[in-house]
Every structure is written in structure tokens, then in C-alpha cells.
Scaffold this motif. Structure first.
Motif, PDB file in Angstrom:
ATOM      1  N   LYS A 197       0.797  -1.171  -0.064  1.00  9.46           N
ATOM      2  CA  LYS A 197      -0.062  -0.071   0.303  1.00  9.46           C
ATOM      3  C   LYS A 197       0.885   1.306  -0.169  1.00  9.46           C
ATOM      4  O   LYS A 197       0.568   2.307  -0.809  1.00  9.46           O
ATOM      5  CB  LYS A 197      -0.833   0.138   1.044  1.00  9.46           C
ATOM      6  N   PHE A 198       1.957   1.292   0.875  1.00  8.25           N
ATOM      7  CA  PHE A 198       2.667   2.170   0.935  1.00  8.25           C
ATOM      8  C   PHE A 198       3.293   2.819  -0.914  1.00  8.25           C
ATOM      9  O   PHE A 198       3.636   3.869  -0.787  1.00  8.25           O
ATOM     10  CB  PHE A 198       3.810   2.208   1.915  1.00  8.25           C
ATOM     11  N   THR A 199       3.750   2.035  -1.178  1.00  5.91           N
ATOM     12  CA  THR A 199       4.680   1.638  -2.296  1.00  5.91           C
ATOM     13  C   THR A 199       3.248   2.646  -3.484  1.00  5.91           C
ATOM     14  O   THR A 199       3.807   2.919  -4.154  1.00  5.91           O
ATOM     15  CB  THR A 199       5.542   0.317  -2.625  1.00  5.91           C
ATOM     16  N   ALA A 200       2.774   2.274  -2.841  1.00  5.79           N
ATOM     17  CA  ALA A 200       1.660   2.396  -4.151  1.00  5.79           C
ATOM     18  C   ALA A 200       1.695   4.031  -3.845  1.00  5.79           C
ATOM     19  O   ALA A 200       1.122   4.512  -4.887  1.00  5.79           O
ATOM     20  CB  ALA A 200       0.377   1.545  -4.815  1.00  5.79           C
ATOM     21  N   VAL A 201       1.234   4.087  -2.439  1.00  4.99           N
ATOM     22  CA  VAL A 201       0.881   5.424  -2.250  1.00  4.99           C
ATOM     23  C   VAL A 201       1.411   6.718  -3.073  1.00  4.99           C
ATOM     24  O   VAL A 201       1.500   7.574  -3.181  1.00  4.99           O
ATOM     25  CB  VAL A 201      -0.262   5.605  -1.173  1.00  4.99           C
ATOM     26  N   VAL A 202       3.300   6.634  -2.080  1.00  7.66           N
ATOM     27  CA  VAL A 202       4.063   6.624  -2.750  1.00  7.66           C
ATOM     28  C   VAL A 202       4.596   6.861  -4.033  1.00  7.66           C
ATOM     29  O   VAL A 202       5.185   8.009  -4.397  1.00  7.66           O
ATOM     30  CB  VAL A 202       5.339   6.326  -2.381  1.00  7.66           C
ATOM     31  N   ALA A 203       4.658   6.171  -5.081  1.00  2.25           N
ATOM     32  CA  ALA A 203       4.024   6.203  -6.268  1.00  2.25           C
ATOM     33  C   ALA A 203       3.272   6.990  -7.218  1.00  2.25           C
ATOM     34  O   ALA A 203       4.204   7.865  -8.115  1.00  2.25           O
ATOM     35  CB  ALA A 203       4.181   4.725  -6.860  1.00  2.25           C
ATOM     36  N   ARG A 204       2.053   7.249  -6.706  1.00  2.00           N
ATOM     37  CA  ARG A 204       0.988   7.922  -7.138  1.00  2.00           C
ATOM     38  C   ARG A 204       1.777  10.494  -6.625  1.00  2.00           C
ATOM     39  O   ARG A 204       1.889  10.266  -7.341  1.00  2.00           O
ATOM     40  CB  ARG A 204      -0.083   8.077  -6.147  1.00  2.00           C
ATOM     41  N   TRP A 205       2.574   9.618  -5.541  1.00  2.00           N
ATOM     42  CA  TRP A 205       3.391  11.104  -5.336  1.00  2.00           C
ATOM     43  C   TRP A 205       4.003  11.660  -6.346  1.00  2.00           C
ATOM     44  O   TRP A 205       4.197  12.734  -6.197  1.00  2.00           O
ATOM     45  CB  TRP A 205       3.128  11.184  -3.894  1.00  2.00           C
ATOM     46  N   THR A 206       5.235  10.445  -6.569  1.00  2.00           N
ATOM     47  CA  THR A 206       5.857  10.710  -7.224  1.00  2.00           C
ATOM     48  C   THR A 206       5.598  11.060  -9.357  1.00  2.00           C
ATOM     49  O   THR A 206       6.770  10.829  -9.742  1.00  2.00           O
ATOM     50  CB  THR A 206       7.413   9.726  -7.203  1.00  2.00           C
ATOM     51  N   HIS A 208       3.843   8.536 -10.138  1.00  2.00           N
ATOM     52  CA  HIS A 208       4.033   6.738 -11.121  1.00  2.00           C
ATOM     53  C   HIS A 208       3.326   5.732 -10.766  1.00  2.00           C
ATOM     54  O   HIS A 208       1.928   6.675  -9.777  1.00  2.00           O
ATOM     55  CB  HIS A 208       5.397   6.069 -10.483  1.00  2.00           C
ATOM     56  N   ASP A 209       2.945   5.074 -11.667  1.00  2.00           N
ATOM     57  CA  ASP A 209       1.385   4.035 -11.654  1.00  2.00           C
ATOM     58  C   ASP A 209       1.855   3.007 -11.076  1.00  2.00           C
ATOM     59  O   ASP A 209       2.248   1.932 -11.734  1.00  2.00           O
ATOM     60  CB  ASP A 209       0.736   4.387 -12.363  1.00  2.00           C
ATOM     61  N   LEU A 210       1.581   2.948  -9.330  1.00  2.00           N
ATOM     62  CA  LEU A 210       1.908   0.959  -9.200  1.00  2.00           C
ATOM     63  C   LEU A 210       0.615   0.789  -8.493  1.00  2.00           C
ATOM     64  O   LEU A 210       0.715  -0.141  -7.361  1.00  2.00           O
ATOM     65  CB  LEU A 210       3.476   1.159  -8.176  1.00  2.00           C
ATOM     66  N   ASP A 211      -0.277   1.245  -9.241  1.00  2.00           N
ATOM     67  CA  ASP A 211      -1.657   0.963  -8.390  1.00  2.00           C
ATOM     68  C   ASP A 211      -1.630  -0.808  -8.066  1.00  2.00           C
ATOM     69  O   ASP A 211      -2.726  -0.994  -7.433  1.00  2.00           O
ATOM     70  CB  ASP A 211      -2.922   1.501  -8.923  1.00  2.00           C
ATOM     71  N   VAL A 212      -1.797  -1.797  -8.878  1.00  2.00           N
ATOM     72  CA  VAL A 212      -1.519  -2.866  -8.963  1.00  2.00           C
ATOM     73  C   VAL A 212      -1.694  -3.708  -7.494  1.00  2.00           C
ATOM     74  O   VAL A 212      -1.960  -4.646  -7.170  1.00  2.00           O
ATOM     75  CB  VAL A 212      -0.783  -4.045 -10.258  1.00  2.00           C
TER      76      VAL A 212
END
Length: 393
Positions: A197-206, A208-212
């Protein structure tokens, strides 16, 4: 996804029912009460997080994404219940456990209040049933709410990992196995839920798209981790009881030959046992009836049968202990075949050898040995045939 989380929710509910079969008794025990509370809240987490449930809640309230703070609040309550459960399980002074339980409840109550407040301040008009965490990762107040519930849940998981690791070094047996299962489940939750979850959220902050990671990986892994964790809590509570029932079932079956031999012996009437019983209860009633029958046969036991059977068993290579049970079984078989005769036969005095000391067979293991001797010994089979011929003549 809904099917997976609903299945996990049902499994949690079944575990709670197994632990709390008598609520008015079980809930008086803080450990049982906290275990049931944690399992129920765990099941509620999965139920609330299902997209079907979220959509129904949103439609019912008329507020888009209202299911999100509801689910996050339940997750936070679940985290608090796990910490309180671990306190009660670890044990210690009751006042200390009560004080820390109140502190944990207070902290997570404030966390839940903050989650609800942040949601009420946020602007989240678009309903998102599966990807709310990443969709609103950059939205003011929603962003803080998401981070807050993840931090609260993560703090619980890490604290529990640390406590369980230290505790597992001090204990052995089934308790240690339970703690190891809990640590495996917690590790899966930390890696598969928190990190994903944190990785996907931080990716959105930067950008990027790791929503999967948030929509597909986290729900599957956290379901597995929660089930393993719950098994770790429940196993040390249920396994000893299950082992007792399994052992009782084995003994119940082992006593079948002895009961078959004695069931027609007249005894004082007894209340009928409950129709549905676990193996331990069935074993109790079978032992009670066997002992009553043995007591009723006292006056019909022939010491000569016992002495003869003992000598034959010894001659066939039995140890003195085995020969004692073979001799007693032979005397029981002979007495059981005479149970219908009135009055009892007048046997010559055998110096007490004719007495069937029921106190010797008061233990289940002793009755089982008597039953096995009755079923397997050729000496007892010969005594049975002799008793049948005597009865016919």
C-alpha cells in the motif's frame, strides 16, 4: 475480490463460534473475550472492505466513499484488539494488563476519530471501490487519512512481531508454534499490505503508477496473512481440547468389546445420556455403564476362573501385568454369561481372588487394557466358550 474477502470473513466467524460456544461463560474470561473480539473484528475488516459491501454502504448513506473511513476505522479497531489480545495472552498482573488495555483503546480511539474527521474535511466526490488509496493519494485530507490508518495498522503489526519474537524464545511446544504462525501472518501483512500500500501511494506522490500493488496484491496477501495469524492465536486454545476429544474417541472405540460383553448385565437404571455429544461425553457415559456392570457382577465372579486364566496367560508368555488383565477379563466373561441366573452361584472361598476390584479399573487406561485383553486374548476366548457350554448345560 469480494468472494475472497467474504470467504475469509466466514472463516473468522467460524473460529469465533468455536471459541465462544457458551458466551455467558466464555466472555467472563478476559483471554477468551479478547480472542473472540479480535477474530470478530478481523472478519468484519474483510466484510467491510469487499467492494460489494462498500458500494452498498455508499448507496445507503448517500455519501460517496463513506465505506472508506468505516473500513479504516474497523481496521484500526482490529489493530487495537490484537494488541489487547496479546497482552491478555502473555499474562501478568491484572492491573497492568487493564491499564495498558485502556491506553491502547484510547490511542486507537483517537486514531479512529482523526480518520473520520479527515474524511469529513476532504473532497472525494468520485466513488472508488477498489483503488481509493491510490486515486486520492494526492487529495488534501484524504492523503493524511490514508497515511494515518496505514501508520496505525503498521505500528500494531511491528509491535506484535517484536513481542512475539521475544516471547517465542521463552516458550516451547504448541504455544511456540502458535507464536511462529502469528509471526508468519504478521510478516505477510507487513510485506503484502503495509509495504504494498505504501509503495503504491508513494508512487502516486512521485507521478508513477503502481496501483496494482494496492488493488490486486495487498488484498490477497493480507487475507492469507490474517488467516495464518488467527490460526496462531486459535491453535493453542483449540488444539489441546481437540486432542482430548480425539483421545476420548480412541478410548471410546477401544472399550467397545468390553461394553458389548457387559451391556446385557442388569444394573440400576440411569438417566438417558444426551443424544448429541462430543467424544469426551460419550466416553464418560460408556465408562459409567461399564463400571456399573462390573460392580453388578461382583457376586458372580469365580476366583477359580481367574487363577486358571492367569496361569494360562503366563504359560503363553504374558508378563505378570498382562496376565492380570487377561485373568480379570476371563472372569468377567464367565460372570457376564451367568448374569441371568438367580440366585448367584455359591463359589468356594478363593481368598479374595474372586473379587473384581472395580477401583482398580477406575482409570480409563485400565478399562481399555481390560477391553483389549477381552478382545484379543486366546485365554479369554477359551473362557467365553467354556461359559457358553456351561450355560447351555
Amino acid at each position: 475480490m469480494s468472494l475472497v474477502v467474504y470467504a475469509a470473513s466466514c472463516l473468522f466467524g467460524m473460529a469465533a463460534l468455536l471459541l465462544c460456544q457458551k458466551p455467558h461463560v466464555a466472555l467472563r474470561d478476559p483471554l477468551t473475550a479478547s480472542t473472540c473480539a479480535a477474530i470478530v473484528l478481523g472478519g468484519l475488516c474483510f466484510f467491510c472492505s469487499a467492494p460489494v459491501t462498500l458500494e452498498a454502504v455508499n448507496d445507503f448513506t448517500g455519501i460517496p466513499n463513506f465505506g472508506a473511513p468505516m473500513t479504516y476505522s474497523v481496521i484500526s479497531a482490529y489493530s487495537a484488539s490484537l494488541l489487547i489480545l496479546l497482552l491478555n495472552w502473555r499474562g501478568g498482573p491484572a492491573d497492568g494488563i487493564r491499564l495498558w488495555s485502556v491506553r491502547i483503546a484510547a490511542v486507537y480511539s483517537l486514531l479512529i476519530a482523526a480518520i473520520i474527521t479527515l474524511f469529513s474535511l476532504a473532497d472525494a466526490p468520485v466513488e472508488r471501490l477498489r483503488d481509493l488509496d491510490t486515486y486520492y493519494a494526492n487529495t488534501p485530507y484524504m492523503r493524511e487519512m490514508i497515511v494515518l490508518y496505514l501508520v496505525g495498522h503498521g505500528a500494531c503489526m511491528i509491535t506484535m512481531c517484536y513481542v512475539c519474537l521475544r516471547w517465542s524464545r521463552e516458550v516451547t511446544g504448541i504455544l511456540r508454534t502458535g507464536l511462529q504462525l502469528i509471526m508468519v501472518g504478521l510478516a505477510a501483512d507487513v510485506v503484502g499490505f503495509e509495504c504494498a500500500k505504501f509503495t503504491a501511494v508513494v508512487a502516486r506522490w512521485t507521478g508513477h503508477d503502481l496501483d496494482v500493488l494496492s488493488t490486486d496484491v495487498a488484498p490477497q496477501v493480507t487475507s492469507l496473512g490474517a488467516l495464518i495469524c488467527s490460526a496462531g492465536f486459535v491453535l493453542p486454545r483449540l488444539l489441546p481440547a481437540a486432542q482430548v476429544q480425539w483421545s476420548s474417541l480412541s478410548d471410546y472405540r477401544a472399550l467397545a468389546p468390553l461394553w458389548a460383553e457387559l451391556q446385557n448385565v442388569p444394573t440400576a437404571p440411569k438417566p438417558a445420556p444426551p443424544r448429541w455429544q462430543l467424544p469426551r461425553g460419550r466416553l464418560y457415559y460408556r465408562e459409567l455403564r461399564i463400571l456399573d456392570a462390573l460392580l453388578a457382577l461382583q457376586s458372580r465372579c469365580d476366583g477359580r476362573i481367574r487363577e486358571s486364566a492367569y496361569r494360562q496367560a503366563k504359560a503363553q508368555g504374558s508378563t505378570p501385568g498382562e496376565a492380570d488383565f487377561v485373568a480379570a477379563a476371563a472372569m468377567v466373561v464367565d460372570a457376564a454369561h451367568q448374569a441371568g441366573q438367580l440366585p448367584p452361584p455359591d463359589f468356594p472361598d478363593s481368598g479374595g481372588a474372586s473379587r473384581l476390584h472395580t477401583a482398580v479399573f477406575s482409570e480409563t487406561s485400565e478399562l481399555v487394557r481390560l477391553s483389549e485383553a477381552l478382545a484379543n486374548s486366546p485365554v479369554v476366548r477359551a473362557a467365553r466358550e467354556g461359559a457358553k457350554r456351561a450355560t447351555r448345560s
